[in-house]
Design a protein around this motif. Structure first.
Motif, mmCIF file in Angstrom:
data_model
loop_
_atom_site.group_PDB
_atom_site.id
_atom_site.type_symbol
_atom_site.label_atom_id
_atom_site.label_comp_id
_atom_site.label_asym_id
_atom_site.label_seq_id
_atom_site.Cartn_x
_atom_site.Cartn_y
_atom_site.Cartn_z
ATOM 1 N N ARG A 60 0.828 -1.214 0.000
ATOM 2 C CA ARG A 60 0.000 0.000 0.000
ATOM 3 C C ARG A 60 0.857 1.257 0.000
ATOM 4 N N ARG A 61 1.999 1.211 0.681
ATOM 5 C CA ARG A 61 2.898 2.365 0.765
ATOM 6 C C ARG A 61 3.813 2.493 -0.456
ATOM 7 N N GLY A 62 3.721 1.544 -1.394
ATOM 8 C CA GLY A 62 4.504 1.611 -2.618
ATOM 9 C C GLY A 62 5.934 1.127 -2.477
ATOM 10 N N LEU A 63 6.235 0.424 -1.376
ATOM 11 C CA LEU A 63 7.598 -0.065 -1.158
ATOM 12 C C LEU A 63 7.888 -1.330 -1.958
ATOM 13 N N VAL A 64 6.848 -2.066 -2.293
ATOM 14 C CA VAL A 64 6.981 -3.300 -3.066
ATOM 15 C C VAL A 64 5.749 -3.407 -3.962
ATOM 16 N N ASP A 65 5.924 -4.005 -5.133
ATOM 17 C CA ASP A 65 4.821 -4.102 -6.097
ATOM 18 C C ASP A 65 4.775 -5.517 -6.676
ATOM 19 N N PRO A 66 4.198 -6.456 -5.929
ATOM 20 C CA PRO A 66 4.153 -7.835 -6.422
ATOM 21 C C PRO A 66 3.221 -7.965 -7.629
ATOM 22 N N ASP A 67 3.472 -8.993 -8.439
ATOM 23 C CA ASP A 67 2.566 -9.302 -9.545
ATOM 24 C C ASP A 67 1.242 -9.769 -8.962
ATOM 25 N N ARG A 68 0.222 -9.804 -9.809
ATOM 26 C CA ARG A 68 -1.096 -10.319 -9.405
ATOM 27 C C ARG A 68 -1.575 -11.319 -10.435
ATOM 28 N N THR A 69 -2.223 -12.365 -9.944
ATOM 29 C CA THR A 69 -2.866 -13.299 -10.859
ATOM 30 C C THR A 69 -4.163 -12.663 -11.332
ATOM 31 N N ALA A 70 -4.818 -13.305 -12.290
ATOM 32 C CA ALA A 70 -6.116 -12.805 -12.772
ATOM 33 C C ALA A 70 -7.124 -12.729 -11.627
ATOM 34 N N GLY A 71 -6.971 -13.606 -10.633
ATOM 35 C CA GLY A 71 -7.871 -13.619 -9.488
ATOM 36 C C GLY A 71 -7.468 -12.656 -8.378
ATOM 37 N N GLY A 72 -6.332 -11.961 -8.559
ATOM 38 C CA GLY A 72 -5.909 -10.966 -7.589
ATOM 39 C C GLY A 72 -4.912 -11.456 -6.550
ATOM 40 N N THR A 73 -4.477 -12.698 -6.646
ATOM 41 C CA THR A 73 -3.498 -13.229 -5.697
ATOM 42 C C THR A 73 -2.136 -12.586 -5.931
ATOM 43 N N ARG A 74 -1.509 -12.142 -4.845
ATOM 44 C CA ARG A 74 -0.172 -11.554 -4.954
ATOM 45 C C ARG A 74 0.859 -12.638 -5.220
ATOM 46 N N LEU A 75 1.787 -12.337 -6.138
ATOM 47 C CA LEU A 75 2.899 -13.230 -6.423
ATOM 48 C C LEU A 75 4.192 -12.423 -6.360
ATOM 49 N N TYR A 76 5.057 -12.786 -5.423
ATOM 50 C CA TYR A 76 6.305 -12.072 -5.201
ATOM 51 C C TYR A 76 7.432 -12.722 -5.992
#
Length: 93
Positions: free
Chosen positions: A30-46
């Motif tokens: 939320r603070r913009g310190l990290v930006d993980p990928d997202r699956t089509a379903g919205g799951t974070r992938l680091y």
């Protein structure tokens, strides 16, 4: 190394790998310190790069910086790396 930038680790795995709490990873995003990928379903992938960044965030927290300070340090580190690459290219000419 594009492979290091591809998200493959779920948030629970990323939290375990970095010894950070899942809630904190969400805050860092939320603070913009990290930006993980997202699956089509919205799951974070680091990615491996994200994991390295989370380790760096943990180091800076341990050193006593707050999240605003960490954001500034990370931004300066990225800029410093960019400038070093630019200097190396200019020297190679």
């Amino acid at each position: 190394m594009a492979g290091r930038a591809v998200g493959v680790f779920a948030i629970s795995v990323a939290a375990e790998m970095t010894s950070l709490q899942i809630q904190n990873l969400r805050v860092y995003e939320r603070r913009g310190l990290v930006d993980p990928d997202r699956t089509a379903g919205g799951t974070r992938l680091y990615s491996e790069d994200d994991i390295d960044r989370l380790h760096r965030i943990r180091e800076l927290l341990t050193a006593g910086l707050n999240l605003a300070g960490i954001a500034a340090v990370l931004e300066l580190e990225v800029e410093n790396a960019r400038l070093r690459e630019q200097v190396a290219r200019l020297r190679a000419r």
